[in-house]
Design a protein around this motif. Structure first.
Motif, PDB file in Angstrom:
ATOM      1  N   LEU A  37       0.820  -1.210   0.000  1.00 50.41           N
ATOM      2  CA  LEU A  37       0.000   0.000   0.000  1.00 50.41           C
ATOM      3  C   LEU A  37       0.856   1.263   0.000  1.00 50.41           C
ATOM      4  N   LEU A  40       1.629   2.426  -3.409  1.00 52.84           N
ATOM      5  CA  LEU A  40       0.391   2.670  -4.144  1.00 52.84           C
ATOM      6  C   LEU A  40      -0.402   3.841  -3.573  1.00 52.84           C
ATOM      7  N   ASP A  43      -1.819   6.858  -5.757  1.00 47.17           N
ATOM      8  CA  ASP A  43      -2.888   6.459  -6.669  1.00 47.17           C
ATOM      9  C   ASP A  43      -4.170   6.114  -5.917  1.00 47.17           C
ATOM     10  N   VAL A  44      -4.010   5.418  -4.777  1.00 48.66           N
ATOM     11  CA  VAL A  44      -5.180   5.064  -3.973  1.00 48.66           C
ATOM     12  C   VAL A  44      -5.849   6.316  -3.420  1.00 48.66           C
ATOM     13  N   GLY A 163       5.507  -3.163  -6.656  1.00 48.34           N
ATOM     14  CA  GLY A 163       4.330  -2.303  -6.787  1.00 48.34           C
ATOM     15  C   GLY A 163       4.559  -1.161  -7.751  1.00 48.34           C
ATOM     16  N   VAL A 167       2.517  -0.803 -11.378  1.00 50.44           N
ATOM     17  CA  VAL A 167       1.666   0.365 -11.612  1.00 50.44           C
ATOM     18  C   VAL A 167       2.122   1.137 -12.848  1.00 50.44           C
ATOM     19  N   ASN A 171      -0.185   1.181 -16.241  1.00 52.41           N
ATOM     20  CA  ASN A 171      -0.759   2.468 -16.616  1.00 52.41           C
ATOM     21  C   ASN A 171      -0.183   2.991 -17.919  1.00 52.41           C
ATOM     22  N   TRP A 184      -2.836   0.237  -9.648  1.00 47.42           N
ATOM     23  CA  TRP A 184      -2.728  -0.139  -8.245  1.00 47.42           C
ATOM     24  C   TRP A 184      -3.584  -1.355  -7.913  1.00 47.42           C
ATOM     25  N   GLN A 185      -4.705  -1.513  -8.604  1.00 51.19           N
ATOM     26  CA  GLN A 185      -5.544  -2.683  -8.358  1.00 51.19           C
ATOM     27  C   GLN A 185      -4.881  -3.959  -8.858  1.00 51.19           C
ATOM     28  N   ALA A 187      -1.704  -4.414  -9.071  1.00 48.02           N
ATOM     29  CA  ALA A 187      -0.581  -4.694  -8.176  1.00 48.02           C
ATOM     30  C   ALA A 187      -1.024  -5.521  -6.970  1.00 48.02           C
ATOM     31  N   LYS A 346       8.006   6.927  -9.546  1.00 47.92           N
ATOM     32  CA  LYS A 346       7.608   5.779  -8.751  1.00 47.92           C
ATOM     33  C   LYS A 346       8.547   4.583  -8.953  1.00 47.92           C
TER      34      LYS A 346
END
Length: 518
Positions: A37, A40, A43-44, A163, A167, A171, A184-185, A187, A346
């Motif tokens: 997390l 991520l 993005d989250v 991660g 991502v 993307n 992110w989903q 990942a 990232k």
């Protein structure tokens, strides 16, 4: 219970090292799933409309409270049932819930998934600590537990690298998402599903004789699941009230008083911060731990006496818990800080920050374990100064990392900081294991992890996020504010320094005095 404590310690067989390598892989995946997390977070936050305090809650509290609470009954089950089977089931559950995190469309759904990850992961360390302690003699225990625990840093570092790469790659190929999924989903799913395969391998491990390596062969309960249900009554609200009522009116009165204090504290903290979910979880968790300790005192007085009744155990656990408060807060926001404050890409963050954390953490925890074992072989208190170094030595590097404008300086300081902080875990874990009897190791591990999760994980990330949010998104100050607990951590470990030798030397005598047939 048979005693052969004067016999020379046996050497660990090759199979023990194979078991350690498999458990290490489990712990690596444990922390990949737990900490992905962090990379991520940006993005989250954007897609689920969250703030820094929300990220701290999701990273720490939603996971940590349930991890620590279910760790206690699951630790009890690890003391009385097949540990290999238990960790296999837990691994399958947390892997599935990590993958489910990738389907989240709201903060509430992601919270539910994080709770599931926490419950599943609560099986890992009680089982693993107990298995390792039964495969390796005492003189190797800090080293082997440190090797196992290095999975924290390898997994945490790898989670940033994997991660970030997933991502950015997803993307780049699918800017608007694909199959209804954004980077992110994907990942979350990519790191969750492999755990189901690893669970099949874990299921093939052999269960060792409890206490055999220490010459204290320990029988287990004939009713492990009844004991597990008793632990649930002792710690999971509102079942705690039923459990307290069964112990009598005085126990119920004390339990209701504890509940009232927890409700009052939760109400006050919610009024101050506006974060109802955070304080319902934390204060509810604190009440649950109080209920469980009260129940343990009446149901298993020897275990209570060696854990909760031993100041050395409590001081080491809380002292390390405050180290974890800082470490988890940094882990939660380090990648987000690099991305939003230093404006680093990232993928680069994943490689350098993640790789540095993995390498530094691995070297630090292995060397810390070796140094602690060497020091312990010479003086009874030898491990405690190594734990204390985990408070003092990382501090200047943390301050430099979060005040420099140099990306290189940030990465290098983070690497050194990870190595120095990680050196404390192996000695702390080994010390708590040595302060109890073999049959109590799972319960002792769960208690130790109350400090690292309910104190460290549930409070550290949220505290950093709340400070940042309160200052209008000042993440630098949020992270630096974590150091406010360092003096208290140092004080607790200094107090433990003189108490550990006497506590360890009197384990059997104190257990016998409390009613243990040893």
């Amino acid at each position: 219970m048979e005693s052969n404590a004067d016999a020379p310690e046996p050497r660990a067989p090759r199979y023990a090292w194979y078991v350690l390598s498999v458990l290490f892989a489990v712990y690596v995946l444990n922390f990949i799933d737990r900490q992905i997390l962090s990379i991520l977070a940006k993005d989250v936050k954007r897609d689920l409309h969250l703030n820094d305090a929300d990220i701290g809650f999701l990273f720490g509290t939603a996971f940590g409270v349930f991890y620590s609470l279910f760790g206690i009954p699951l630790g009890r089950l690890a003391d009385n049932w097949n540990r290999v089977r238990l960790i296999t089931v837990g691994l399958a559950i947390w892997s599935a819930m990590t993958a489910f995190s990738g389907l989240a469309r709201t903060g509430g759904q992601l919270t539910f998934a994080r709770i599931g990850v926490g419950v599943g992961e609560a099986t890992a360390s009680p089982c693993a600590y107990s298995l390792i302690s039964d495969y390796f003699p005492k003189r190797q225990r800090a080293t082997t537990l440190a090797l196992y625990s290095s999975g924290i840093f390898i997994g945490g570092g790898v989670s940033l690298f994997i991660g970030g790469a997933i991502v950015d790659t997803w993307n780049a190929h699918f800017p608007g998402g694909h199959w209804g999924l954004v980077g992110w989903q994907v990942a979350f799913m990519a790191v969750g599903l492999p755990g189901l395969l690893l669970a099949a391998l874990v299921a093939t491990l052999r269960e060792p004789v409890r206490g055999g390596v220490d010459g204290l062969v320990t029988p287990v309960s004939a009713t492990p699941f009844r004991d597990f249900a008793g632990e649930l009554l002792a710690i999971i609200p509102p079942l705690t009230l039923i459990g307290a009522a069964r112990r009598g009116g005085r126990a119920l009165t004390a339990n209701l008083l504890g509940l009232g204090i927890a409700v009052a504290a939760g109400w006050l903290l919610t009024r101050v911060t506006g974060a109802a979910a955070q304080w319902i979880a934390v204060c509810g968790g604190a009440y649950a731990v109080f209920s469980w300790a009260s129940s343990l005192r009446s149901r298993d007085r020897p275990a209570f006496q060696l854990i909760w009744g031993t100041p050395a155990f409590i001081l080491v656990s809380l002292g390390y818990g405050l180290i974890a408060f800082v470490s988890y807060g940094v882990a939660a926001f380090g990648a987000l800080y690099a991305e939003t404050v230093l404006h680093l890409p990232k993928t680069q963050i994943g490689f350098y920050l993640g790789g540095g954390a993995a390498a530094g953490g691995f070297m630090g925890i292995v060397l810390g374990g070796r140094i602690a074992d060497w020091a312990r072989s010479r003086v009874a208190w030898g491990r405690v100064p190594v734990i204390l170094c985990g408070v003092l030595l990382p501090t200047p590097f943390l301050i430099f990392a979060y005040t420099t404008a140099s990306a290189t300086g940030f990465y290098l300081a983070s690497f050194v900081m990870a190595g120095l902080a990680s050196a404390a875990l192996g000695p702390a874990a080994a010390t708590t294991q040595d302060l109890v009897l073999p049959r109590m190791r799972g319960t002792a591990t769960a208690t130790f992890f109350i400090a690292t999760t309910l104190v460290g994980l549930a409070l550290g990330p949220y505290f950093a996020g709340f400070v940042s949010k309160s200052l209008g998104g000042d993440l630098r100050t949020g992270v630096l504010a974590l150091l406010v607990v360092s003096p208290l951590a140092a004080l607790m470990l200094l107090l433990a320094w003189g108490r550990v030798p006497q506590a360890e030397a009197t384990v059997v005598a104190r257990a016998r005095a409390a009613g243990e047939a040893v």
